[in-house]
Enzyme design. Sequence first.
Site, mmCIF file in Angstrom:
data_model
loop_
_atom_site.group_PDB
_atom_site.id
_atom_site.type_symbol
_atom_site.label_atom_id
_atom_site.label_comp_id
_atom_site.label_asym_id
_atom_site.label_seq_id
_atom_site.Cartn_x
_atom_site.Cartn_y
_atom_site.Cartn_z
ATOM 1 N N MET A 1 37.844 29.193 45.333
ATOM 2 C CA MET A 1 37.779 28.666 43.966
ATOM 3 C C MET A 1 36.493 27.856 43.836
ATOM 4 O O MET A 1 36.259 26.918 44.606
ATOM 5 C CB MET A 1 38.983 27.773 43.658
ATOM 6 C CG MET A 1 40.323 28.498 43.545
ATOM 7 S SD MET A 1 40.357 29.866 42.365
ATOM 8 C CE MET A 1 39.885 29.043 40.835
ATOM 9 N N HIS B 1 41.433 41.142 37.154
ATOM 10 C CA HIS B 1 41.981 39.898 37.711
ATOM 11 C C HIS B 1 42.849 39.214 36.638
ATOM 12 O O HIS B 1 42.383 38.923 35.540
ATOM 13 C CB HIS B 1 40.785 39.022 38.090
ATOM 14 C CG HIS B 1 41.097 37.718 38.729
ATOM 15 N ND1 HIS B 1 41.116 37.525 40.095
ATOM 16 C CD2 HIS B 1 41.366 36.501 38.188
ATOM 17 C CE1 HIS B 1 41.378 36.261 40.364
ATOM 18 N NE2 HIS B 1 41.538 35.606 39.222
ATOM 19 N N MET C 1 49.616 31.170 35.575
ATOM 20 C CA MET C 1 49.705 29.701 35.686
ATOM 21 C C MET C 1 51.060 29.242 35.156
ATOM 22 O O MET C 1 51.531 29.758 34.133
ATOM 23 C CB MET C 1 48.603 29.040 34.864
ATOM 24 C CG MET C 1 47.210 29.543 35.203
ATOM 25 S SD MET C 1 45.962 28.752 34.164
ATOM 26 C CE MET C 1 44.491 29.636 34.669
ATOM 27 N N MET D 1 48.771 31.087 40.418
ATOM 28 C CA MET D 1 48.601 29.625 40.454
ATOM 29 C C MET D 1 49.927 29.028 40.013
ATOM 30 O O MET D 1 50.072 28.458 38.924
ATOM 31 C CB MET D 1 47.446 29.216 39.516
ATOM 32 C CG MET D 1 46.087 29.586 40.084
ATOM 33 S SD MET D 1 44.770 29.568 38.835
ATOM 34 C CE MET D 1 44.979 31.197 38.163
ATOM 35 N N HIS E 1 46.377 36.681 40.503
ATOM 36 C CA HIS E 1 46.073 35.366 41.086
ATOM 37 C C HIS E 1 47.196 34.414 40.683
ATOM 38 O O HIS E 1 47.296 34.030 39.509
ATOM 39 C CB HIS E 1 44.707 34.909 40.553
ATOM 40 C CG HIS E 1 44.257 33.580 41.052
ATOM 41 N ND1 HIS E 1 43.122 32.953 40.566
ATOM 42 C CD2 HIS E 1 44.761 32.740 42.003
ATOM 43 C CE1 HIS E 1 42.947 31.798 41.184
ATOM 44 N NE2 HIS E 1 43.944 31.642 42.050
ATOM 45 N N ASP F 1 45.218 35.897 35.793
ATOM 46 C CA ASP F 1 45.476 34.517 36.216
ATOM 47 C C ASP F 1 46.845 34.061 35.721
ATOM 48 O O ASP F 1 47.053 33.930 34.516
ATOM 49 C CB ASP F 1 44.391 33.598 35.656
ATOM 50 C CG ASP F 1 43.060 33.809 36.352
ATOM 51 O OD1 ASP F 1 43.016 33.664 37.586
ATOM 52 O OD2 ASP F 1 42.080 34.139 35.667
ATOM 53 N N ASP G 1 35.639 32.575 42.355
ATOM 54 C CA ASP G 1 36.347 32.542 41.069
ATOM 55 C C ASP G 1 36.111 31.202 40.382
ATOM 56 O O ASP G 1 36.496 30.159 40.907
ATOM 57 C CB ASP G 1 37.847 32.757 41.343
ATOM 58 C CG ASP G 1 38.677 32.858 40.075
ATOM 59 O OD1 ASP G 1 38.103 32.888 38.970
ATOM 60 O OD2 ASP G 1 39.911 32.917 40.206
ATOM 61 N N SER H 1 38.124 38.714 34.735
ATOM 62 C CA SER H 1 39.379 37.963 34.566
ATOM 63 C C SER H 1 39.787 38.009 33.100
ATOM 64 O O SER H 1 39.041 37.570 32.216
ATOM 65 C CB SER H 1 39.166 36.510 34.994
ATOM 66 O OG SER H 1 40.170 35.699 34.410
HETATM 67 C C1 DX5 Z 1 40.622 29.594 36.825
HETATM 68 C C2 DX5 Z 1 40.916 31.057 37.020
HETATM 69 C C3 DX5 Z 1 39.759 31.926 36.801
HETATM 70 C C4 DX5 Z 1 39.200 31.910 35.402
HETATM 71 C C5 DX5 Z 1 37.716 32.048 35.522
HETATM 72 O O1 DX5 Z 1 41.713 28.839 37.208
HETATM 73 O O2 DX5 Z 1 41.403 31.311 38.327
HETATM 74 O O3 DX5 Z 1 40.016 33.277 37.200
HETATM 75 O O4 DX5 Z 1 39.670 32.929 34.586
HETATM 76 O O5 DX5 Z 1 37.192 31.868 34.263
HETATM 77 P P1 DX5 Z 1 35.639 31.638 34.037
HETATM 78 O O6 DX5 Z 1 34.957 32.852 34.561
HETATM 79 O O7 DX5 Z 1 35.548 31.485 32.563
HETATM 80 O O8 DX5 Z 1 35.284 30.391 34.777
HETATM 81 ZN ZN ZN Z 2 41.558 33.479 38.976
#
Ligand code: DX5
Ligand code: ZN
Length: 248
Positions: A135, A31, A35, A66, A64, A33, A173, A6
Site C-alpha cells: 500500500m 482490481h 471496505m 479491506m 482487495h 476494493d 496500490d 481499480s
Molecule cells: C485504497 C485502495 C486503492 C484505491 C486506489 O484503499 O486500495 O485500490 O482505489 O485509488 P487511487 O489510484 O485513486 O489512489
Molecule cells: Zn486496492
Amino acid sequence: MRLAPSILAADFARLGVQVAEAGKAGADRIHSDVMDGHFVPNLSMGAPIVASLRPVTQLPLETHLMISNPDLFLQEFADSGSDSFLVHWEGNVNLHRTVQAIRALGKRAGVAINPATPAAVLEEILPDVDQVLVMTVDPGFGHQHFLHSTLAKISRIRRMIDRVKPECDLEVDGGIDSETARLCVEAGANVLVAGSSVFGTNESVPEAMNRLRAGAEGIYANRNDRTGKNGRQHGATPHRGRPRVRGV
Ligand code: DX5
Ligand code: ZN
C-alpha cells in the site's frame, strides 16, 4: 509490467462499459476494493459488484479485502467470480490460515501491507503467496497522495522476492499516476493498481492508461535488462539449498 485498474474510481452507473474500455485498452486484471467501515473508515462494495462484472470481462478479477474478517467472505466472492484475493497482514492473527483457505478455493493469494508495516513481516508467508501488495497510501480512500516513504520498502521487498520466490508479483496500490508509476517500477514493482489516474481524469480510459504505461514500461524494460529476466543481478550465483556452515 501489468496494469490493474481499480474500479473504486469508476462511474458505477457505467461500470460494465468502463471495465470493458479498460480491457480493450490492455488492462491485465481488474482490481475491486472491498471496505467494511471497520478495518478502514469507509464503505465500498461487496460480492454483488464482482458478480455483475463477471459476465462483462474475461480479465482476472482481483479482490482487495479491506475488511476485519476476510475468512467469512472468501467463499461468497469466489462464487461471484473473484480470481484472486489480496488480504491484509494487519489485524489478521491467523494470516497463514486465511492464505490456505484462499488456496483451497483454487484462487491466487496475495498479502497486502500498509505503509507503516515493515517488509520483514512478509518473510515467513512469502513462499505461500502469488502476490505481495504494498500500500502506497493508507488504505480506505481513492485519490490520496502517494507516500514516497514506501519506495525503499518496495526495493527491499523486490530483493526478498527475487531471493525467495521470483515468480511472485510485487504490486503497488494508492496514488499511482504516470510519475509515481515510474518510481515504483524503478524500485521493483511489476503490477500497478490505479484508480483515479485511469477512471478519474478528463481523458478517455485508453488515453489515461497509455499515459500511465508510457513512462513506466521503458523503466521496466531497462530494469530487467540490468538484472536479467529473473530479477537477479548479472553474475550473481543462484542460491541452492542450505548454505554450508563450518562446524554446524
Ligand atoms: C485504497 C485502495 C486503492 C484505491 C486506489 O484503499 O486500495 O485500490 O482505489 O485509488 P487511487 O489510484 O485513486 O489512489
Ligand atoms: Zn486496492
